[in-house]
Design a protein around this motif. Sequence first.
Motif, PDB file in Angstrom:
ATOM      1  N   HIS A  72      -6.252  25.714 -40.234  1.00 29.56           N
ATOM      2  CA  HIS A  72      -5.753  25.118 -41.476  1.00 29.56           C
ATOM      3  C   HIS A  72      -5.530  26.268 -42.460  1.00 29.56           C
ATOM      4  O   HIS A  72      -6.478  26.969 -42.826  1.00 29.56           O
ATOM      5  N   GLU A  75      -7.688  27.310 -45.529  1.00 26.74           N
ATOM      6  CA  GLU A  75      -9.141  27.355 -45.326  1.00 26.74           C
ATOM      7  C   GLU A  75      -9.552  28.775 -44.936  1.00 26.74           C
ATOM      8  O   GLU A  75      -9.661  29.113 -43.756  1.00 26.74           O
ATOM      9  N   ARG A 123      -2.548  23.248 -45.504  1.00 30.04           N
ATOM     10  CA  ARG A 123      -3.378  22.872 -44.361  1.00 30.04           C
ATOM     11  C   ARG A 123      -2.542  22.899 -43.082  1.00 30.04           C
ATOM     12  O   ARG A 123      -2.970  23.427 -42.062  1.00 30.04           O
ATOM     13  N   HIS A 162     -13.657  26.388 -40.219  1.00 29.66           N
ATOM     14  CA  HIS A 162     -12.906  25.653 -41.248  1.00 29.66           C
ATOM     15  C   HIS A 162     -13.567  25.740 -42.626  1.00 29.66           C
ATOM     16  O   HIS A 162     -14.714  26.156 -42.758  1.00 29.66           O
ATOM     17  N   ASP A 163     -12.801  25.267 -43.645  1.00 34.14           N
ATOM     18  CA  ASP A 163     -13.355  24.963 -44.965  1.00 34.14           C
ATOM     19  C   ASP A 163     -13.346  23.460 -45.158  1.00 34.14           C
ATOM     20  O   ASP A 163     -12.466  22.764 -44.636  1.00 34.14           O
TER      21      ASP A 163
END
Length: 385
Positions: A72, A75, A123, A162-163
């Motif tokens: 993403h 992120e 994203r 990820h974030d």
Amino acid sequence: MEAQQLLNNYSAFKVEEIKGRYLSYEMIVDYLKNLPAYFNLKIEGTSVLSENIYSIEFGNGPKKILMWSQMHGNESTTTKAVLDLLEYIVTDQNDDFKNSVLEFCTIKIILVLNPDGLKNYTRVNAKDVDLNRDASNQTQPESQLLRKVFDEFQPEYAFNLHDQRAIFSAGKQNRPATVSFLAPAYNEVRDVNEVREKAMQIIIAMNNYLQTVIPGQVGRYDDSFNINCVGDYFQNRGASTILFEAGHFANDYDREETRKYIFLSLYYGLVEIITSDYKNQNISDYDKIPENEKLFYDIIIKNAEVNGAIKDVVIQYEESLRSNRLHWLPKLQGIGDFANFFAHKTLNAKNKILRINGVKNFENETYIEEISLNNEIISIKLTNS
Ligand SMILES: [Zn+2]
């Protein structure tokens, strides 16, 4: 090494020049190109917009670990943490960690799987596809590339980096989920087989280390199964897969604090894999990690007079890229009673009259240019990175 010691010493191995939420892909690639020769840099393929996608591989051991970050594009925290991990290995003075990584592991990392998304701070990829919903459909070049690397490398362990948004709390407490984990399900009924059990045990071990420095700020994602999610797909294919989610830490919208806790997670994840100590963990402890809940707003203004009634008002920042700089735009997200929610910043209006953009009557989802209480302007602006 103790977690607190690593934090105290962080500036010695932090890749200081790569920071903030919006990263420069060129700087990341430059960093990779300047690593010592025992890091094998390779172009694995290209993105929709023809950016090169790189992997680095290092170590000669039997424990094979695949990591990928920024699938993403917006992120970036885990990417920064992986850079710090590489720098830690390069600069490790007593060589214990470095030598055991190189001796016992073979690690392959795709630092930025979605460079088009990184550049546009989205994203999705350049075709508007969420790559984490394309694992089994394989419609996008980035998804095909990750699958090819997975098939060729055949990892025993997979770290999916990820974030997560600042809305998540770790359980129902007033604690942000600074780090969250998941051992994704590999089938509909969410069985625990040997592959998934290993992922759960490593998560339990990483959580134990994190609790010594961020008590109560580690969460667990729910494990509903979706074969088109990359983690679920790889778990199904026999790699012990762990989802890492970098989240909010107080006053840290740039996520420069959170990057440290992701680094610690990666460091201890590798230590546990190298020593196999995680095998002593009992998976009943996995469920004791509190589940992520969506209980946080960025700002709550309590007891404000809105249209003659006393209400709470909640505000969320929306990230927006303008002229290569990231801005946080405050946006009104609700007016009413938010007694059961938490905020990263709480203001008590003490029954003063709230105006947004100069007016007493405002719609939900308004972008906030100016906000005042009894005509006194209050500042909710974040510095832009
Ligand atoms: Zn993500």
